[in-house]
Design a protein around this motif. Structure first.
Motif, PDB file in Angstrom:
ATOM      1  N   GLY A  19       0.937  -1.122   0.122  1.00  0.00           N
ATOM      2  CA  GLY A  19      -0.151   0.050   0.071  1.00  0.00           C
ATOM      3  C   GLY A  19       0.932   1.304   0.124  1.00  0.00           C
ATOM      4  N   VAL A  20       2.109   1.176  -0.620  1.00  0.00           N
ATOM      5  CA  VAL A  20       2.826   2.405  -0.955  1.00  0.00           C
ATOM      6  C   VAL A  20       3.028   2.554  -2.193  1.00  0.00           C
ATOM      7  N   ALA A  21       3.403   3.894  -2.476  1.00  0.00           N
ATOM      8  CA  ALA A  21       3.592   4.521  -3.770  1.00  0.00           C
ATOM      9  C   ALA A  21       4.899   3.901  -4.277  1.00  0.00           C
ATOM     10  N   ARG A  22       4.939   3.766  -5.907  1.00  0.00           N
ATOM     11  CA  ARG A  22       6.376   3.349  -6.322  1.00  0.00           C
ATOM     12  C   ARG A  22       7.532   4.432  -5.904  1.00  0.00           C
ATOM     13  N   THR A  23       7.157   5.814  -5.673  1.00  0.00           N
ATOM     14  CA  THR A  23       8.371   6.584  -5.214  1.00  0.00           C
ATOM     15  C   THR A  23       8.510   6.729  -3.741  1.00  0.00           C
ATOM     16  N   ALA A  24       7.825   5.804  -3.037  1.00  0.00           N
ATOM     17  CA  ALA A  24       7.956   5.892  -1.560  1.00  0.00           C
ATOM     18  C   ALA A  24       9.434   5.824  -0.979  1.00  0.00           C
ATOM     19  N   THR A  25       9.787   6.442  -0.014  1.00  0.00           N
ATOM     20  CA  THR A  25      11.315   6.535   0.449  1.00  0.00           C
ATOM     21  C   THR A  25      11.604   5.362   1.564  1.00  0.00           C
ATOM     22  N   ALA A  26      12.689   4.912   1.574  1.00  0.00           N
ATOM     23  CA  ALA A  26      13.169   3.787   2.585  1.00  0.00           C
ATOM     24  C   ALA A  26      12.472   3.786   3.821  1.00  0.00           C
TER      25      ALA A  26
END
Length: 329
Positions: A11-18
């Motif tokens: 449930g995170v965006a492909r641009t999510a940070t670590a």
């Protein structure tokens, strides 16, 4: 096998940070942990989240996974591309495997046992070393690590040797926690007779020590591309050779392609389809050169003219031949 959308699973965006990925994992791990969760199919969902996090937490695995693109959908049929993993440079020596977890945090895993076939097809047995402490960088002057990558070559290049200039991507994390790919080039001489899976060592071209110490090495693992004529096993090659019925029945001398060029080969009379013949030393070169095996395949010409039909009719009438005699029918 089915494609797994690890971003959708978490449930995170492909641009999510670590950092965003780590926080989301901890929340989902608490929600679906089978020891405490009341959710339906909690154990299954917990394992899916573990698998997704195993990939997305690691800059190397995530960068390679992202190269598949965003066109695949969760659950659709999937097969890894033939050049999967090519063009990336990863931490650790080849086939080193993943480092075992060094902490008690719930997000660290000691193995990928129980993960999906999708995970295994991408990361199993490829030497992905993800999960090691310290990220992609962070080496001391004494501990600059070896790296590994793969190089795809044609069988003809393996036979003759070649020189390649490779453009490799090193995944890393930027200060804001997003993924970055740093590209560099290496030049490698591939020796004649190299075999599938063989390692080529480039001294000092692995991880660079930031403190002036000894750099790590880069190991290139050779992957042989499929060949339209030959099947490769070790240093031996096998060629399927089409022959005419009269060549198989009467014998003939024919020209056979080999990696080193065409050679004349004698087909003995009464040869059969599937019969194998050996051309010694015509495989990949080496201290003990490989052989070329030639498997015969009788190709029957079409009876598409009156003349051709007449020949087959004459054979039918004059030859006492039952190809199914051994079947007892």
């Amino acid at each position: 096998m089915e494609y797994r959308d690890y971003y959708q699973i978490m449930g995170v965006a492909r641009t999510a940070t670590a950092d965003e990925i780590k926080k989301t994992y901890r929340r989902l791990a608490r929600k679906f942990h089978p020891d405490v969760s009341k959710e339906k199919d909690a154990e299954k969902k917990f394992k899916e989240v573990q698998e997704a996090y195993e990939v997305l937490k690691d800059p190397e695995k995530r960068a390679a996974y992202d190269q598949l693109g965003s066109d695949y959908k969760q659950g659709q049929q999937f097969r890894p591309p033939p050049d999967w993993g090519s063009g990336f440079e990863f931490r650790g020596g080849p086939r080193q495997g993943r480092a075992r977890a060094g902490s008690s945090h719930t997000e660290e895993f000691e193995d990928a046992e129980g993960f999906s076939d999708f995970f295994s097809s991408l990361f199993g047995g490829r030497g992905f070393s993800g999960g090691a402490a310290g990220g992609f960088g962070g080496a001391s002057a004494r501990t600059a690590r070896d790296h590994h990558a793969r190089v795809d070559i044609d069988l003809e290049e393996a036979y003759a040797g070649t020189t390649r200039t490779l453009e490799l991507k090193r995944p890393d994390l930027k200060p804001d926690g997003t993924l970055d790919l740093k590209t560099h080039t290496v030049r490698v001489t591939i020796p004649a007779g190299v075999t599938d899976g063989q390692l080529i060592r480039l001294a000092g071209q692995g991880e660079q020590s930031p403190n002036g110490g000894k750099s790590g090495d880069l190991y290139l693992e050779v992957h042989m591309k499929p060949n339209r004529l030959y099947q490769l096993e070790g240093r031996d090659v096998t060629l399927t050779l089409p022959i005419a019925p009269w060549e198989s029945a009467l014998g003939a001398t024919v020209t056979v392609p080999t990696l080193g060029g065409g050679v004349e080969m004698r087909i003995p009379p009464n040869s059969q389809s599937g019969q194998k013949m050996r051309l010694r030393g015509r495989g990949l070169p080496g201290q003990t050169p490989g052989d070329q095996f030639v498997q015969l395949k009788i190709v029957v010409p079409p009876a598409n003219t009156p003349e051709a039909k007449a020949v087959f009719e004459e054979m039918k009438q004059k030859l006492s031949f039952n190809p199914r005699a051994e079947l007892g029918v």
